[in-house]
Structure formats: C-alpha cells, structure tokens
Design an enzyme around this catalytic site. Structure first.
Site, PDB file in Angstrom:
ATOM      1  N   ASN A  75       8.601   7.250  -1.210  1.00  0.00           N
ATOM      2  CA  ASN A  75       8.564   7.079  -0.283  1.00  0.00           C
ATOM      3  C   ASN A  75      10.054   6.728   0.267  1.00  0.00           C
ATOM      4  O   ASN A  75      10.272   7.078   1.409  1.00  0.00           O
ATOM      5  CB  ASN A  75       8.236   5.236  -0.013  1.00  0.00           C
ATOM      6  N   ARG A 407      -5.067  15.448   8.592  1.00  0.00           N
ATOM      7  CA  ARG A 407      -4.995  15.241   6.983  1.00  0.00           C
ATOM      8  C   ARG A 407      -6.130  15.764   7.082  1.00  0.00           C
ATOM      9  O   ARG A 407      -6.623  15.030   6.782  1.00  0.00           O
ATOM     10  CB  ARG A 407      -4.056  14.392   6.509  1.00  0.00           C
ATOM     11  N   ARG A 437       3.564  16.044  10.325  1.00  0.00           N
ATOM     12  CA  ARG A 437       4.229  16.046   9.473  1.00  0.00           C
ATOM     13  C   ARG A 437       3.696  15.971   8.026  1.00  0.00           C
ATOM     14  O   ARG A 437       3.557  15.813   7.269  1.00  0.00           O
ATOM     15  CB  ARG A 437       5.334  14.299   9.505  1.00  0.00           C
ATOM     16  N   HIS A 467      -4.601  11.971  16.923  1.00  0.00           N
ATOM     17  CA  HIS A 467      -4.305  11.317  15.771  1.00  0.00           C
ATOM     18  C   HIS A 467      -5.601  10.982  15.479  1.00  0.00           C
ATOM     19  O   HIS A 467      -5.764  10.419  14.347  1.00  0.00           O
ATOM     20  CB  HIS A 467      -2.962  10.316  15.776  1.00  0.00           C
ATOM     21  N   ARG A 597       0.969  -4.041   6.569  1.00  0.00           N
ATOM     22  CA  ARG A 597       1.388  -3.176   6.099  1.00  0.00           C
ATOM     23  C   ARG A 597       2.685  -3.115   5.739  1.00  0.00           C
ATOM     24  O   ARG A 597       3.272  -2.966   4.642  1.00  0.00           O
ATOM     25  CB  ARG A 597       0.169  -2.032   5.535  1.00  0.00           C
TER      26      ARG A 597
END
Length: 726
Positions: A75, A407, A437, A467, A597
């Site tokens: 991350n 993705r 990305r 998206h 989150r």
C-alpha cells in the site's frame, strides 16, 4: 489490501493528485468553518496504520499478521508512487495545491513525510519484535547468515553457485561506467570494494534478481523447522565470488521508489491504445521520490546515492534490514491452515439453486422469479457472476452480451466466456478500461485477444475512466419477445479478488434496468448523451446531483419532524460537496452513519457542525469494498449500491453507476448489515473530530467484540430456500 486502485482518472491527467483539487473552489461553502475537512493524505496514512494494527494484534492469526505486514508495505509503495509523486510534481511545476487548512503544499508534504517515517519505523519494529519471534515459535524461521552453521553454509554455497550466481549482474561505477539506472521498487546492494594493488576504492551496484524467491528456503536440517534466508542476505555473503581479488569494504541494501504516474493527452492522441503503451514505457523512468536504506549504511555511501538519485534528506528512510517487507507475501502463502483464518467456503445464492438438486442451475429462470442480491465472498462469484456469463455464452437464445471490464485476472473465465459467445455468433460488446492503474498492460493484452475473437471492443469515453461494473444479456424468450438480464456490482469482474474483496451485486430481469443499461452502453460505445435513467444514478452527469438531492430531502424531512436518516458505506469520503451536504443534514438533526474503509475528510462529532454524524471503519480478513447509499425517505427507503466512492474522480471524471434496490428482503438485509457494522458491540475503529482513529476491539471486561465478517458468514450460511407452496 487493495487497494482497487485508490487513485482515479481525469481528462488529460489520469489518476493524478491534480484531479482532487481542480474543482475544489466550485464546491467550497464559505458559510461553514474553514477547517471542516481532514487532510486526505494523512487520512490515507491513518488507514494504512489500521492495516498495521491488524499485524500487531496477537489475536490475528499469525500468517495473516504476516500478510497484513506485506499489504502495508505494498500500500505504502503505491501511495508514494502516485499521491506523493503528484504533490511533488505540482510543487516543482509551480501549480498551486489548495489545502483544507490553509497550509502550503510544501507543509502538507512535510507532514506526510513525518507520518510516513514514523509508520515505516513502526512497521519494521512490528516484524522484528512482534511477528518474527512468533514465527520462530511456530517453526517458521527467517534466518540471518550469522545464525547458520558450517553445514548449512556449505549447502547454500552449492545453491548459490548453481542457481543464483549465474543471474547476478554487478555494475561498476567509475569514469568508464556511469552510475546505473535504478529501477523503481527494485532491491539493490551498494558495494564498496578496494583494489589491493592500487588501494583505489570503487563503488558497485548489484540488483537483487526479482525473478528469484525473495526468501530462499534452506535445506532440511532434520529439525522439522521451515527455515528461510532473505535472498539479499544470502547474496551479500557471497560478494567475494562476484568481485574476486577485490577487498569488500562495505555493503548495504537500498531501494528506490519512483514517480509512476501515467500522463497522456487524450485530446491530442489519435490512437489511445498506442499513446498509453508509449507512456507505460516512460513510466519506469520517473524521478525518484523515496530512498529506503538500511540503518547501518555509512555516510559516504548514502551521500553518493542521494547525489546520484537527486533525493533530499526528507526522502531518505533509514530502516533495519530486511527492506521491502512486501516480500513477506511469500511467507504468508505457506500452507499452514492452523496459522490462518479458518477457511470459509462460499455458498451458492439460494435463489440461483435449481428446485431439483439433480438438475443444472438455470440463472435466467431464477431471475424470472425476482431480483437476486449476492454478497461476495460469502456467496460464490463462480456460481453466480461467472455462471451467469458462461450460461449466456452457451445459450442459443442469447442474442447479445454487453459488459464493462475494469480489472480482471490473468486467466479470466469472464473473458473466455465473452470470447466463446463471440465465436458462437452472438453480438458481444466489451468496454475495456485500459487506463486502470497498474493493470494497463494486462487490459491492453485482453483487449487485443477479445478483438481477435470478434468481440466489439471499445475503450470508453475520452477524458473519463469507465469504472462501473455492468453486464447486460439480451435473450429471446419462448414467446419471441426480447428480455434483459442485468448484473450491476460494486466490485470488479475478477474471480481472484472476488475471494478476498467484500462486494455486492444485483442480478435482475427488471425491464427498466435493462433499458437503462442499454442506453448507458450506447452512450459508452457511441455518441449518445443520455440524460434520463429510471433506476440508476450515473456519473459524471447525474450521480452527485442525485445524491445531493436525496441528502437534501432527508434534511428537509428532519426539519419538518418526519423520519430521516442517512447511512453510507464507501472506501473513501472526500468530496467537499457531499461532505458539506452531510454537515447541513447533521445540523438539521438527521442521524448519519458513515462506514468508510480508507480515507475520510469529514470531521464527525464536531459541536454545531457534525454532532449527529458517526464514522466507523472495519478492516479484517476481507477487504471491505462495497458501496452502499441508504436514505430513510420518510419511510420509503431509498437504497443504492454501485461502484462509486465519494471523490472528485468518481463523481466528475469516471463513468459510475448506482442501482436502486427495491426488493424488501434486500432492504432488510442491508439494514441488518449496517446495524451490525455500527454497533458498539462490533469490533471497529472510530473517528473523532481531530482525525484520530481509535480502535474498539474489546469490551470493558476485556472480552473481544464481535467480528462483523464472521457475523455475515454465519447469516449467509443459514440461508435456506423457502419451501415451495403446495
């Protein structure tokens, strides 16, 4: 932890920090306190700290603690490659970066650096002092060269000569050999050697091969222990073989993080695919933005690296070896079930099961009976989403399939189903987002494979990322009429991440949803500008307006003494317009629960501003990824699920879609889900008005609080098909 890409797209600057500030002034409300927003970068670092706290918690299964250490490292790498890189680029080019507290971008960058230094040092200590000793106790040893006996070293010498030495490439640095290029995120050894004949001291760089295991398993010594040694440690102790005749003076590990932004001008690019491929080649040469070195590195070597890489003292991170704890993913994958969360086997949604257990499931027949809401990973992706598309590909009555792909996995059965459908003569449209990305190259490969199979492949709209997670099947029924079968989800069409990410998906044969999706796909693949959707809220034209309208209605209902309430679950809460509307709703007395989150720029519990707002965060074995928007609406509940977070990129520069849930059973489930998450008896983190996250994992009696994800598992496992009415 996924980040599902925590950055997003914009016109000519895709996924950069610019996107978060360009329209800030358009939404700024001067009637509210100036310091009402928390800094988003520091909020993100606080999120990664929560990940680290799971690794530090001895109640987390040991190998999952190792996994959380690796997730933290991964991350943080992405945070530097994109967010910090974007800030630095704006400062370097003189582009202003507005801040929420009236400070300069340089001050913000300094705060980020201070917080990141503390977190990285804490991360290293967590491995050395907390997790590594427990691994030792569990019979999993990460050894240092000094721990090994002569017999082990002899065996390793043989392994080094046979499998490692041939792929190593030491590079000298001298007048004839300029300082080599250091690739981003590669692990390297800096080496200083002396020629005993000339007494001349030289410098060399050795890249630790990325194709080899990061932790090399040591030969069985009869102890029954699993023993590993870090690859760089092994190599460091064989340097004389790489520099024969030279005296090894010093060697140290270092690692560089580079700016990995991809910047393309879509308006000027005749071929987006080719432009993106060229930019991906340039990505690896971005300027350095972080230099990690072992804390024993001498000043001479460090000065040389800083000079050659052009980094400042603020960008240097001194850490104990080993660097790059992202390599711990290898250890976390060990097959030791007793050291991991108990295995959870996803169930098939009961509505999709055939009435006769011996017959094959028919998803189209199941959807003909009503909407189906699936909750991954508690319910199986393979027997729901994947089965839906595979059945559509094989069904001779299916005429067309339309789908978005943001993705997906490298061996995706979803893509294979689309290829099978096209080869069977069906009309198939795939909208492949090639600007996702760090998945750009994979998506380009899939796009070309789909095109070769006869799938109509489009890349979305110029200046926008697509998206939304949508699939539409058009089928000819036995009566000759066409019927729409739709799926709208909160997560990617990715079988691998579907086992790790918590997501919701709605299957429906509702005619209105099908027409909405038809119009939306026409807009994405053609030149239509659709302004009317019945059961969807779609960005960038309508989503923010639609949510603001619903927040305003709750505000008005509270002022009129009617039932009101707002519950929102997102990955990130950053958008100023949405936050300001929530502040005004709170001031009117609307009870508001925000379940986030990651990033949250909203200050909860501020007297006179956000007294009625609670913000909670839940992290665990699964990555909380679904987005839910629930409004009381004076008793006529308005509940939406979809792909959008509350960020400028999602609301202004992405195609996003939310769908309204209408089935009473689904509304009851969502209400229960929120009640569990926001309960004081559920383990979670609570955000205060100063931006501090406090973990609440045990009660006053010291007993662990309830785990939300375990509660969902139990509820889903108890579901049974209603008995047929006779």
């Amino acid at each position: 932890m996924e980040t599902d890409g925590f950055l997003g797209g914009a016109s000519t600057q895709t996924d950069t920090i610019d996107d978060d500030f360009d329209e800030f002034e358009d939404f700024y409300d001067e009637s509210l306190p100036i310091e009402r927003f928390l800094d988003r970068e520091l909020s993100w670092l606080a999120f990664n700290q929560r990940v680290l706290e799971l690794a530090e918690d001895d109640s987390t299964p040991l190998l999952d603690r190792v996994n959380f250490l690796a997730i933290f490292a991964s991350n943080l790498d992405e945070f530097f490659m994109v967010r910090v890189a974007g800030l630095k680029r704006r400062i370097a080019t003189g582009i202003a970066v507005p801040t929420n507290v009236g400070r300069s971008a340089t001050d913000v960058l300094s705060d980020i650096s201070a917080a990141a230094h503390q977190l990285q040092e804490r991360h290293a200590r967590a491995f050395q002092d907390l997790v590594k000793p427990e691994l030792d106790d569990a019979g999993i040893h990460v050894e240092h060269w000094s721990d090994l006996g002569e017999k082990d070293r002899t065996r390793i010498d043989e392994l080094f000569a046979a499998q490692i030495f041939p792929v190593l490439m030491p590079l000298a640095v001298d007048p004839a050999h300029p300082f080599p290029y250091i690739s981003g995120l590669s692990l390297n050894l800096s080496i200083r050697v002396r020629n005993p004949k000339t007494e001349r001291v030289e410098f060399a760089r050795l890249k630790v091969p990325q194709m080899l295991p990061r932790f090399v398993q040591l030969p069985d010594d009869g102890s029954g222990l699993l023993r590993y040694i870090a690859l760089e440690d092994l190599i460091s102790n064989h340097l004389p073989e790489l520099f024969p005749g030279m005296e090894i003076l010093a060697h140290h590990e270092f690692r560089v993080t580079r700016n990995e932004d991809v910047v393309i001008d879509e308006d000027e690019s005749e071929n987006l695919l080719q432009a993106l491929e060229k930019e991906l080649l340039r990505r690896r040469f971005g300027p350095p933005i972080r230099l990690e070195v072992t804390d024993d590195m001498d000043d001479v070597t460090l000065s040389l690296l800083m000079q050659e890489l052009e980094v400042t003292e603020q960008e240097v991170y001194r850490l104990p070896a080993p660097l790059d704890l992202g390599g711990l993913f290898e250890i976390a994958k060990l097959d030791r079930p007793a050291l991991k969360y108990p295995k959870q086997v996803p169930t098939t949604p009961v509505q999709l099961l055939p009435d006769d257990p011996t017959s094959k499931p028919d998803i189209f027949a199941a959807l003909g009976k009503g909407d189906v809401l699936v909750h991954h990973p508690y319910e199986s992706f393979a027997t729901s989403v994947q089965a839906f598309l595979e059945q559509a590909a094989a069904d001779p009555n299916v005429l067309a399939i339309k789908q978005t792909l943001y993705r997906t996995s490298g061996d995706s059965p979803i893509v294979e189903a689309l290829i099978d459908a096209a080869e069977a003569g069906k009309a198939v449209l795939a909208l492949v987002e090639i600007k996702a990305r760090f998945d750009e190259q994979a998506n380009i490969s899939w796009a070309r494979k789909l095109e070769k199979a006869g799938v109509h492949v489009v890349y979305g709209l110029v200046g926008l990322k697509t998206h939304c997670k949508l699939a539409l099947v058009v089928r000819q029924e036995s009566d000759g009429n066409l019927r729409y079968y739709s799926h709208i989800g909160t997560g990617n069409y990715n079988p691998k991440t579907s086992r790790l990410y918590e997501d919701l998906g709605l299957f429906t044969a509702d005619d209105q949803v099908g027409k909405d999706l038809t119009r939306l796909f026409n807009e994405l693949s053609g030149y239509a500008i659709e302004k009317k959707f019945k059961r969807l809220l779609v960005a960038p034209l309508h989503l923010r307006k639609g949510l603001l309208k619903r927040i305003r209605i709750e505000t008005e209902n509270a002022l009129a003494g009617k039932p009101s309430g707002i519950r929102i679950k997102v990955n990130s809460m950053v958008d100023e317009a949405i936050i300001d509307a929530l502040y005004r709703a709170s001031q009117a007395g609307v009870p508001i629960d925000i379940w986030v989150r990651g990033i949250c720029s909203l200050r909860p519990g501020e007297p006179g501003l956000s007294d009625n707002i609670r913000v909670r965060s839940i992290l665990g074995r699964y990555l909380e990824h679904s987005r839910i928007f629930s409004f009381v609406a004076d008793g006529d509940a308005q509940v939406y699920i979809g792909s959008a977070d509350m960020m400028h990129r999602n609301l202004d520069r992405r195609v996003e879609a939310l769908v309204r849930l209408t089935d009473r059973v689904h509304l009851v489930y969502i209400d229960w889900f929120f009640e569990q998450a926001m309960s004081d008896s559920t383990s979670s983190w609570w955000l205060d008005s100063e931006g501090r996250w406090e973990r609440h994992s045990r009660g006053d009696d010291g007993v662990p609080l309830a785990d939300l994800q375990d509660a969902v598992m139990r509820r889903v496992a108890r579901r049974r098909r209603p008995r047929a009415v006779r």
